[in-house]
Design an enzyme around this catalytic site. Structure first.
Site, PDB file in Angstrom:
ATOM      1  N   SER A 199       0.867  -1.184   0.000  1.00  0.00           N
ATOM      2  CA  SER A 199       0.000   0.000   0.000  1.00  0.00           C
ATOM      3  C   SER A 199       0.895   1.222   0.000  1.00  0.00           C
ATOM      4  O   SER A 199       2.059   1.146   0.426  1.00  0.00           O
ATOM      5  CB  SER A 199      -0.853   0.001   1.275  1.00  0.00           C
ATOM      6  OG  SER A 199      -1.399   1.298   1.503  1.00  0.00           O
ATOM      7  N   TYR A 207      -2.411  -1.257  10.498  1.00  0.00           N
ATOM      8  CA  TYR A 207      -2.339  -1.437   9.030  1.00  0.00           C
ATOM      9  C   TYR A 207      -1.011  -0.887   8.507  1.00  0.00           C
ATOM     10  O   TYR A 207      -0.308  -1.544   7.727  1.00  0.00           O
ATOM     11  CB  TYR A 207      -3.522  -0.706   8.398  1.00  0.00           C
ATOM     12  CG  TYR A 207      -3.640  -0.860   6.892  1.00  0.00           C
ATOM     13  CD1 TYR A 207      -4.107  -2.047   6.334  1.00  0.00           C
ATOM     14  CD2 TYR A 207      -3.305   0.186   6.028  1.00  0.00           C
ATOM     15  CE1 TYR A 207      -4.225  -2.191   4.951  1.00  0.00           C
ATOM     16  CE2 TYR A 207      -3.431   0.053   4.658  1.00  0.00           C
ATOM     17  CZ  TYR A 207      -3.896  -1.136   4.122  1.00  0.00           C
ATOM     18  OH  TYR A 207      -4.018  -1.283   2.759  1.00  0.00           O
TER      19      TYR A 207
END
Ligand code: BGC
Length: 255
Positions: free
Chosen positions: A143, A156
């Site tokens: 990401s 995350y």
């Protein structure tokens, strides 16, 4: 076709980016193992789509966060479709919470799927390649948040930052075996992980204003990058991450 004669396993491919990667790989000539945790019907639909493209495919249930099951997953995949060439560690989850309220169970859930899962599925895949004395390619779906802080999503961000180092470290360690390891860092992509955001127009507009290309990415935008990394066109790439984010990461401007 970039992937003729190849067999790929893509974790978390019943929906979202994983689904798009699975279908694109089939369109490029690969046979594909689809894995899912909680969406068997969607996974079956992806398998049907792949078969309609003339490729072989099977859906396998797999909670990649349970590391002990990784060897069994690879064994099952090989039993069903034969030796594997490509692994895409795509399965990922996120949970929003202010740092001071993050529950241990949510921290564990995110790290187990996004990091530990990728680690041990890769380990099982590499053992399979070593046993069969074949080269291979690993693609880690990271990401922009492997670099970019994301307040309220600390676990995350930790998982993706660590995944970046997994990509780099394994790339070096596995290079002598002919195994390449690369990452993709998507920005904001229109997928189920973003359902809430997609329904909140104010937040969506605020996000779009930060994306120089001024649109959300589509799963197909990421699938094209994955097909490239999985193909011989990327034979000289290892240990790197390709950002596919509409310019989000490096955006800066003054009025
Ligand atoms: C996250 C999304 C977020 C996007 C851009 C992704 O990694 O899963 O929730 O919108 O990054 O910040």
């Amino acid at each position: 076709m970039k992937l003729s004669g190849k067999t790929a396993l893509i974790t978390g491919s019943s929906e979202g980016i994983g689904e798009a990667v699975a279908v694109r790989f089939a369109e490029e000539g690969a046979d594909v193992v689809v894995t899912y945790r909680s969406h068997p019907q969607e996974a079956a639909r992806v398998v049907d789509t792949i078969k309609a493209r003339g490729r072989r495919s099977v859906a396998v249930e797999a909670d990649v966060g349970r590391a002990g099951l990784a060897d069994g997953l690879i064994e099952r995949a090989v039993r069903e479709l034969g030796p594997l060439d490509i692994l895409v560690n795509n399965a990922g989850i996120e949970k929003r919470a202010p740092f001071v309220e993050v529950a241990e169970s949510d921290y564990d859930a995110v790290l187990d799927v996004n990091l530990k899962g990728a680690f041990f599925v890769t380990q099982a895949f590499v053992r399979h390649l070593m046993e069969t004395k074949r080269p291979g390619k690993v693609i880690n779906m990271s990401s922009v948040h492997e670099e970019l802080p994301f307040p309220h999503f600390a676990p995350y961000c930790l998982s993706k930052g660590a995944l970046k180092m997994m990509t780099r470290t394994l790339a070096i360690e596995l290079a002598p075996l002919g195994i390449q390891v690369n990452g993709i860092a998507p920005g904001a992509i229109a997928t189920p992980i973003n359902t809430k955001l997609l329904q909140d127009h104010e937040k969506l507009d605020a996000l779009l204003s930060q994306i120089p290309l001024h649109r959300l990415g589509q799963p197909s935008d990421i699938a094209g990058v994955a097909a490239f990394l999985a193909s011989a066109d990327a034979d000289y790439l290892t240990g790197t991450t390709i950002f596919a984010d509409g310019g989000l990461l490096w955006n800066y401007s003054e009025q």
